[in-house]
Write a protein that holds these residues in place. Structure first.
Motif, short mmCIF file in Angstrom:
data_model
loop_
_atom_site.label_atom_id
_atom_site.label_comp_id
_atom_site.label_asym_id
_atom_site.label_seq_id
_atom_site.Cartn_x
_atom_site.Cartn_y
_atom_site.Cartn_z
N CYS A 1 32.85 39.05 37.88
CA CYS A 1 34.21 39.58 37.93
C CYS A 1 34.96 39.11 36.70
CB CYS A 1 34.95 39.08 39.17
SG CYS A 1 34.17 39.58 40.69
N ASP B 1 42.57 41.66 39.17
CA ASP B 1 41.48 42.43 39.75
C ASP B 1 41.13 41.89 41.13
OD1 ASP B 1 41.42 43.63 37.28
OD2 ASP B 1 39.37 42.99 36.77
N CYS C 1 37.71 42.37 43.15
CA CYS C 1 36.39 42.94 42.82
C CYS C 1 35.65 43.51 44.02
CB CYS C 1 35.53 41.88 42.14
SG CYS C 1 36.22 41.34 40.56
N ASN D 1 39.06 47.30 43.72
CA ASN D 1 37.77 47.93 43.92
C ASN D 1 37.73 48.59 45.30
OD1 ASN D 1 34.71 47.37 45.06
ND2 ASN D 1 34.73 47.95 42.89
N HIS E 1 39.63 50.01 40.19
CA HIS E 1 38.60 49.07 39.71
C HIS E 1 37.21 49.52 40.14
CE1 HIS E 1 37.29 45.50 37.76
NE2 HIS E 1 37.18 44.72 38.82
N HIS F 1 31.94 48.16 41.41
CA HIS F 1 32.17 47.12 40.41
C HIS F 1 31.05 47.07 39.38
CE1 HIS F 1 33.01 43.03 38.76
NE2 HIS F 1 34.24 43.41 38.98
N GLY G 1 34.04 47.48 36.26
CA GLY G 1 33.49 46.20 36.64
C GLY G 1 33.00 45.46 35.41
N HIS H 1 42.22 37.29 38.48
CA HIS H 1 41.65 37.80 39.73
C HIS H 1 42.46 37.33 40.93
CE1 HIS H 1 38.51 38.32 36.77
NE2 HIS H 1 38.02 39.26 37.57
#
Length: 290
Positions: free
Chosen positions: A27, A102, A104, A132, A157, A161, A208, A261
């Motif tokens: 990630c 993000d 993931c 995601n 996203h 990924h 990703g 993240h």
């Protein structure tokens, strides 16, 4: 106006240990662009007015099947996290920077750092959240809450990924999409889901691992989304300590886009951002949406 001319002076201070830690998470990315450092302030939510890619004039021409067919058999010439067509920074109206986070998704990656999100809300700090599809599927109610909050813009996203490729090229041991059709599908299924949730199509896409080839970049644009990279890699795939996150955010500069993240509450990301963002605000920056 988009600005793709930011130089690539990468920050190496976090060291090889972080790069190795990143490879285990899949990630984010392992490099960080150090923009010219600015000492500036952060005010309440604003928007840069950054434009997303135009949607194809013909609906049929813009479907994933049609877009993939136009790119089938084309060999990519470039690969990486920065190239023409990827937005890694923007032309700032004064001392502005954009925060992106993000989520993931997938095994071990479907959590949410509530301390980070609640801090952004309490401090009225806008951010673009790249979600995601797997994460959304595991967090439907929370996704709807985020979508309803004007501080947050939800962005794409991907579905699984994967690095976005037309020949399966991998990044950090993660195999990329293997064809133009698979690349288009990696974008489109989550495009449709986010459109259903928010009532409007997502404007931005991040692959990703943030890796693309140049053919995949064209596919994203033709599907009506803007491929986004980063200029500050704040947490190295949620492997950085809080201190390292703060250090990375010292690269704040007008037009910077930070990457971090929001799905690892036990990482150093939340604590690092909570410590760093008030200091950046005190330096005069305004946080804005992409």
């Amino acid at each position: 106006m988009l600005d793709e001319g930011i130089s690539r002076r990468r920050m190496l201070g976090v060291g090889a240990a972080l790069a190795a830690g990143f490879a285990a998470t899949g990630c984010g990315t392992t490099q960080n662009t150090a923009l010219t450092q600015a000492r500036a302030s952060v005010a309440p939510a604003a928007t840069t007015g950054m434009r997303a890619a135009p949607v194809s004039a013909s609906l049929d021409a813009g479907t994933p099947v049609a877009v993939a067919a136009r790119h089938a058999g084309i060999s990519p010439k470039r690969w990486g996290v920065e190239m023409a067509g990827i937005t890694s920074a923007f032309t700032a109206a004064g001392k502005q920077m954009a925060l992106t986070f993000d989520a993931c998704g997938g095994t071990g990656n479907n959590d949410i750092d509530e301390s980070l999100v609640n801090f952004l809300i309490s401090e009225r700090i806008p951010a673009t959240l790249f979600l995601n599809k797997r994460w959304i599927d595991a967090n439907r109610a929370r996704t709807a809450q985020l979508a309803a909050n004007p501080l947050f813009e939800l962005a794409n996203h991907g579905v699984a990924h994967k690095p976005l490729s037309v020949n399966g090229r991998e990044a950090y041991g993660i195999a990329g999409t293997a064809s133009a059709r698979e690349a288009a599908d990696e974008v489109w299924a989550n495009h449709e889901l986010l459109t259903t949730i928010t009532g409007k199509p997502p404007r931005f896409f991040r692959a990703g691992t943030a890796h693309y080839d140049d053919v995949a970049v064209s596919i994203v644009n033709e599907l009506g989304e803007t491929p986004v990279g980063f200029s500050i890699n704040a947490d190295f795939g949620a492997t950085a300590s809080a201190t390292q996150v703060q250090s990375a955010m010292n690269a704040a500069a007008p037009g910077a886009i930070s990457l971090a993240h929001m799905h690892r509450p036990r990482s150093g990301t939340g604590a690092g951002m909570i410590a760093a963002l008030p200091k950046i605000r005190a330096m005069g920056f305004t946080f804005v949406h992409l």
